[in-house]
Motif scaffolding. Structure first.
Motif, PDB file in Angstrom:
ATOM      1  N   CYS A   1      62.020  15.419   0.193  1.00 13.77           N
ATOM      2  CA  CYS A   1      62.312  14.686   1.430  1.00 13.77           C
ATOM      3  C   CYS A   1      63.780  14.825   1.842  1.00 13.77           C
ATOM      4  O   CYS A   1      64.099  14.808   3.024  1.00 13.77           O
ATOM      5  CB  CYS A   1      61.958  13.215   1.273  1.00 13.77           C
ATOM      6  SG  CYS A   1      60.191  12.936   1.209  1.00 13.77           S
TER       7      CYS A   1
ATOM      8  N   ARG B   1      56.256   9.600  -3.617  1.00 14.40           N
ATOM      9  CA  ARG B   1      56.058  10.219  -4.934  1.00 14.40           C
ATOM     10  C   ARG B   1      57.104   9.662  -5.896  1.00 14.40           C
ATOM     11  O   ARG B   1      58.154   9.174  -5.469  1.00 14.40           O
ATOM     12  CB  ARG B   1      56.180  11.738  -4.850  1.00 14.40           C
ATOM     13  CG  ARG B   1      57.612  12.237  -4.735  1.00 14.40           C
ATOM     14  CD  ARG B   1      57.661  13.694  -4.373  1.00 14.40           C
ATOM     15  NE  ARG B   1      57.697  14.532  -5.562  1.00 14.40           N
ATOM     16  CZ  ARG B   1      58.659  15.440  -5.782  1.00 14.40           C
ATOM     17  NH1 ARG B   1      59.643  15.597  -4.924  1.00 14.40           N
ATOM     18  NH2 ARG B   1      58.626  16.180  -6.854  1.00 14.40           N
TER      19      ARG B   1
ATOM     20  N   CYS C   1      58.017   9.604   0.998  1.00 11.21           N
ATOM     21  CA  CYS C   1      56.709  10.209   0.694  1.00 11.21           C
ATOM     22  C   CYS C   1      55.949   9.459  -0.400  1.00 11.21           C
ATOM     23  O   CYS C   1      54.801   9.741  -0.656  1.00 11.21           O
ATOM     24  CB  CYS C   1      56.876  11.666   0.297  1.00 11.21           C
ATOM     25  SG  CYS C   1      57.626  11.903  -1.326  1.00 11.21           S
TER      26      CYS C   1
ATOM     27  N   CYS D   1      63.302  11.601  -2.589  1.00 11.20           N
ATOM     28  CA  CYS D   1      63.104  12.662  -3.574  1.00 11.20           C
ATOM     29  C   CYS D   1      63.750  13.952  -3.066  1.00 11.20           C
ATOM     30  O   CYS D   1      64.143  14.030  -1.894  1.00 11.20           O
ATOM     31  CB  CYS D   1      61.614  12.866  -3.833  1.00 11.20           C
ATOM     32  SG  CYS D   1      60.733  13.659  -2.482  1.00 11.20           S
TER      33      CYS D   1
ATOM     34  N   CYS E   1      59.878   7.517  -4.082  1.00 11.86           N
ATOM     35  CA  CYS E   1      60.537   7.958  -2.853  1.00 11.86           C
ATOM     36  C   CYS E   1      60.143   7.051  -1.684  1.00 11.86           C
ATOM     37  O   CYS E   1      58.968   6.762  -1.493  1.00 11.86           O
ATOM     38  CB  CYS E   1      60.153   9.405  -2.554  1.00 11.86           C
ATOM     39  SG  CYS E   1      60.859  10.020  -1.015  1.00 11.86           S
TER      40      CYS E   1
HETATM   41 ZN   LIG Z   1      59.874  12.098  -0.953  1.00 11.01          ZN
END
Ligand SMILES: [Zn+2]
Length: 202
Positions: A73, A59, A57, A70, A54
């Protein structure tokens, strides 16, 4: 080098896996039905094609088309005023189970004690950029690092990096409160403990 030695070496790079365990994985693969090996190889190859990191963030998530964010988000339903800074993806999954409804930033690890350039070990610059970009919506940054000496050390470094922005933009810097026992990592804390550490944050 033989395929056995080569594969053993690769498994040894996995977190928490030593030479003996790596050797056992290889022994298992040697004795397993051929279907297990081909399925494993197929899934490892699919991992790269099906996942992305992502942009907001950091991840890893399963890609749905060309999405660069993601699901957390991209969601409109999350509390945009709370930013939870965590070490790794596995922590995020545990925090989600505790019922947290804000946003995240995955730091990418902890800073080892006694190193000169913390930004080489964690996404410090990226976090500052994120806090700058979202300064109009963020009201609180929660530092959810492990209750270990490296976690404490990292918390201080992150807090220091965000202090000026926090003063300028009026967002609060907080840390998880009581509940997490000394030496524990979020990944292994149960959701109720995380929820309680969140509610007693200061
Ligand atoms: Zn994210």
């Amino acid at each position: 080098m033989s395929p056995i030695d080569k594969l053993t070496q690769l498994f040894e790079r996995f977190p928490g896996i030593g030479p003996r365990q790596a050797r056992r994985f290889v022994q298992y693969l040697l004795s397993a039905p051929p279907g297990v090996r081909s399925e494993l190889a197929r899934q490892i190859n699919a991992l790269g094609a099906a996942t992305a990191q992502c942009k907001r963030c950091y991840r890893w998530f399963t890609k749905d088309g060309q999405a660069s964010l993601c699901d957390i988000c991209a969601s409109q339903g999350r509390d945009q005023s709370l930013l939870f800074v965590i070490e790794k993806d596995a922590d995020l999954e545990q925090v989600e189970r505790s019922g947290f409804k804000g946003l995240y930033f995955v730091l990418g690890g902890v800073v080892p004690l006694g190193v000169d350039e913390p930004a080489q070990y964690v996404r410090l610059r990226e976090l500052v950029k994120r806090a700058e970009a979202d300064h109009s919506t963020i009201k609180e940054v929660i530092l959810g690092l492990s209750a270990t000496s490296e976690g404490d050390h990292t918390r201080q470094i992150v807090a220091e990096a965000l202090r000026e922005l926090s003063t300028q933009n009026g967002f609060k810097l907080s840390s998880l409160g009581r509940g997490l026992s000394t030496g524990s990592e979020l990944e292994y804390a149960d959701p109720d403990t995380i929820a309680s550490a969140l509610s007693s944050r200061q």
